[in-house]
Design an enzyme around this catalytic site. Structure first.
Site, PDB file in Angstrom:
ATOM      1  N   ASP A   1      -9.375-106.978  36.434  1.00  0.00           N
ATOM      2  CA  ASP A   1      -9.272-106.541  36.896  1.00  0.00           C
ATOM      3  C   ASP A   1     -10.427-107.744  37.721  1.00  0.00           C
ATOM      4  OD1 ASP A   1     -10.639-105.306  40.093  1.00  0.00           O
ATOM      5  OD2 ASP A   1      -9.806-103.862  39.015  1.00  0.00           O
TER       6      ASP A   1
ATOM      7  N   HIS B   1      -6.696-106.752  42.736  1.00  0.00           N
ATOM      8  CA  HIS B   1      -8.271-107.093  41.673  1.00  0.00           C
ATOM      9  C   HIS B   1      -7.073-108.168  41.025  1.00  0.00           C
ATOM     10  CE1 HIS B   1     -10.349-103.530  42.846  1.00  0.00           C
ATOM     11  NE2 HIS B   1      -8.810-102.975  43.266  1.00  0.00           N
TER      12      HIS B   1
ATOM     13  N   GLU C   1      -5.870-100.832  46.965  1.00  0.00           N
ATOM     14  CA  GLU C   1      -7.028-102.148  47.501  1.00  0.00           C
ATOM     15  C   GLU C   1      -6.263-103.455  47.340  1.00  0.00           C
ATOM     16  OE1 GLU C   1     -10.965 -99.782  46.440  1.00  0.00           O
ATOM     17  OE2 GLU C   1     -10.353-100.465  44.577  1.00  0.00           O
TER      18      GLU C   1
END
Ligand code: ACM
Length: 627
Positions: free
Chosen positions: A196, A270, A346
């Protein structure tokens, strides 16, 4: 026995016994409590009939010996007072993971079709023993297993917990300890969120900078999202990663406990830690650092957001796919299971929109919306995985750009992604924020460290993974997700995981019809004692009053309180004194006095305070109106 009153009294006794002496999580499919109990003593013998059963029998003998002080050894054959047997002819009802367990005053017989079933039968047996079985060292207690008959098998084949080791690094031993706890609850999937923005945690030998640079960030404490940027020249000292040997060791440790590991490499968003190592893979190619938890994104409240720092791979650059091929070659070799989770969540497209290469690619592919570029990217990733013999699994955003039917979807933004995916024919793993995000606050926000949302145990327990109108065959099962932005160590990871992890263990294992909240809470309270004995941390938020504030009549604030655990009395004060059992007792809606008051609330049970003292000033109370 001819006296009907005597018979009645006996039945009541048995009923009480049944309720008090057997407390299992997750609840088995069928449980019949019988009279009497089996006593484990120095004469107890354990037997097995196959090499797979030997492994389980040895583990049981070791655990029993360590706690009882008797030297119990497992022996080949069927002569043991505790027998572990693999069915010669499979019992179709039990499947791969089910088992039957019969305990009488004379002995215990555990039967299963496969080793996984024996493993789960042993876990049940351990839960039937006194809590001291969980402790370190020898305990002098009556080592009894109540006489009973159990037939047990899981409702779902996918029963998981996701653990984020990027936001905070957890050592190899932490990860093993966490998996060991999950296995006891009959979870069989460990989704390992390995990469991440805040750290790349898996060694990729062909891309050494991923861990030389990507695994380390500047040391920061305090609330993630509010932390300071790295200073000029500051050394990146916080972090760590798992070598190939570490991964192999953990995979084997998990497999020994019937736990499959699903690795996640989160792309194309990410990816800040990867870009810190290889900035040429982004659109702007700007130098970024592994993020220590600075305010790097703006959220607009409707799920949309802006990344102030680029954290996406460039989908128009062939070098990105060469990079991913290298990563997934090594990941595929290390993890024997069929799935690789590739994230997809995301992904901010702002930098793609401004990039000439992305614009040219969109034109070439006749793509009008930049969102659909993610579909192109995900399909390329799926092709890479297919070459390595692996199936793609991703967060529900992967549906948005279009993805092949063979992709499995993890529904996290509520259940709607899962419903849509199932209707489209995808397999689905349910992990909705609304029930399964165990990083959310579970008690009062004035007590627990602040998180952006709240999820109580009762809500988690109420989760039904198969939405109405969806074909059950598409729902593989579900998970709890433990994101660790605000979780710096294993003790707190445990605190956040339990007791909600116990609820999810039951949601994914036990029959839907067995759901019974009051009965579950009783077992949770029993399990608190077992967790104490095992030195596993958990939250006691079920004892903390749930405080609701509304606008009452005549302009006063109105206070309403309830609690998740039974048999609590709630006392409160508004006069700057500490509440005890002589303070006002909460019964029904209270109109709070005007002025700069402080509300103090404490639950009591059997004359003793239980749970936390909650203290809220007027400004805190006002902030809660209508929440
Ligand atoms: C997620 O919580 N971003 C999958």
């Amino acid at each position: 026995m001819k006296n009907p009153l005597f018979l009645f009294a006996l039945l009541v006794c048995l009923q009480v016994r049944a309720q008090t002496s057997v407390s299992l999580i997750p609840q088995p499919v069928e449980l019949q409590v019988l009279v009497g109990s089996f006593v484990v003593d120095a004469k107890t013998t354990i037997s097995f009939t196959t090499p797979e059963a030997k492994k389980m029998a040895d583990a049981l003998a070791q655990k029993l010996s360590a706690a009882t002080g008797f030297s119990l050894v497992a022996k080949n054959g069927t002569a043991g007072t505790i027998k572990l047997l693999l069915n010669q002819t499979p019992n179709a009802q039990l499947g791969r993971e089910g088992y039957t367990l019969e305990a009488t005053t004379k002995g215990v017989v555990l039967q299963a079709n496969q080793a996984a079933g024996l493993f789960y039968g042993v876990q049940t047996m351990l839960q039937l023993l006194p809590k001291e079985i969980e402790g370190k060292g020898v305990a002098k207690v009556n080592w009894v297993i109540p006489a009973l008959k159990i037939t047990d098998y899981p409702r779902f084949g996918w029963r998981g917990i996701m653990f984020d080791v990027s936001r905070h690094f957890f050592s190899k031993d932490d990860v093993k300890k966490y998996i060991d706890q999950l296995a006891k609850l009959k979870f069989n999937t460990f989704h390992w969120h390995l990469t991440d923005d805040n750290g790349w945690r898996i060694e990729i030998k062909s891309l050494p900078k991923l861990t030389e640079i990507g695994a380390w960030r500047v040391a920061r404490t305090g609330h993630y999202g509010d932390r300071a940027e790295p200073k000029e020249g500051e050394a990146a000292t916080y972090g760590g990663f798992y070598t190939h040997d570490d991964v192999r060791e953990i995979v084997q440790f998990a497999a020994d406990r019937n736990v499959t590991i699903v690795p996640e490499i989160d792309v194309p968003g990410h990816s800040m830690a990867a870009l810190a190592a290889y900035p040429e893979l982004s659109c702007t190619k700007a130098k970024v650092y592994v993020n220590p938890g600075t305010p790097f994104s703006d959220w607009y409240g409707n799920g949309t957001f802006k990344m102030k720092v680029e954290n996406t791979l460039n989908p128009s650059d062939e070098k990105v796919y060469e990079f991913l091929d290298k990563v997934f070659t090594e990941v595929a070799e290390l993890f024997p299971n069929q799935y690789i989770h590739v994230g997809g969540d995301e992904c901010y497209k702002g930098y793609w929109l401004q990039d000439a290469g992305c614009q040219a690619l969109m034109k070439k592919l006749n793509i009008r919306h930049v969102e659909d570029l993610q579909g192109y990217f995900m399909n390329r990733v799926e092709q890479i995985l297919a070459k390595k013999g692996k199936k793609l699994l991703g967060w529900d955003e992967i549906l948005e750009g279009g993805i092949s039917k063979s992709a499995t979807v993890m529904s996290w933004r509520g259940v709607k992604g899962g419903i849509e995916a199932a209707h489209l024919g995808h397999d689905v793993v349910m992990t909705p924020t609304t029930f399964a995000y165990i990083d959310y606050n579970q008690g009062d926000v004035s007590v627990d460290p602040p998180i952006y949302a709240n999820l109580r145990l009762q809500k988690t327990y109420s989760f039904e993974p198969v939405p109405e109108g969806v074909e059950a065959k598409h729902i593989l099962g579900g998970q709890g997700n433990l994101w660790t932005e605000q979780i710096p160590n294993l003790r707190h990871a445990e605190y956040m995981t339990y007791p909600r992890g116990w609820a999810l263990a039951e949601v994914y294992w036990s029959p839907k019809a067995a759901k019974n909240w009051p009965n579950f809470v009783e077992r949770v309270e029993n399990y608190f004692d077992r967790a104490d004995a095992a030195a596993v941390n958990y939250s006691r938020a079920i004892y903390d009053p749930i405080i609701k504030i509304t606008h009452g009549s005549s302009g006063k604030l109105a206070l309403e309180m309830e609690s998740e655990a039974p048999n609590l009395s709630i006392y409160y004060t508004t006069d700057d004194t500490m509440p005890d059992q002589f303070s006002p007792k909460y019964g029904t809606l209270v109109a709070l006095p005007d002025g700069p008051i402080t509300l103090r609330v404490q639950a009591f049970r059997n004359g003793k305070p239980i749970g936390h003292l909650i203290t809220l000033k007027r400004a805190d109370l006002e902030k809660r109106i209508g929440r």
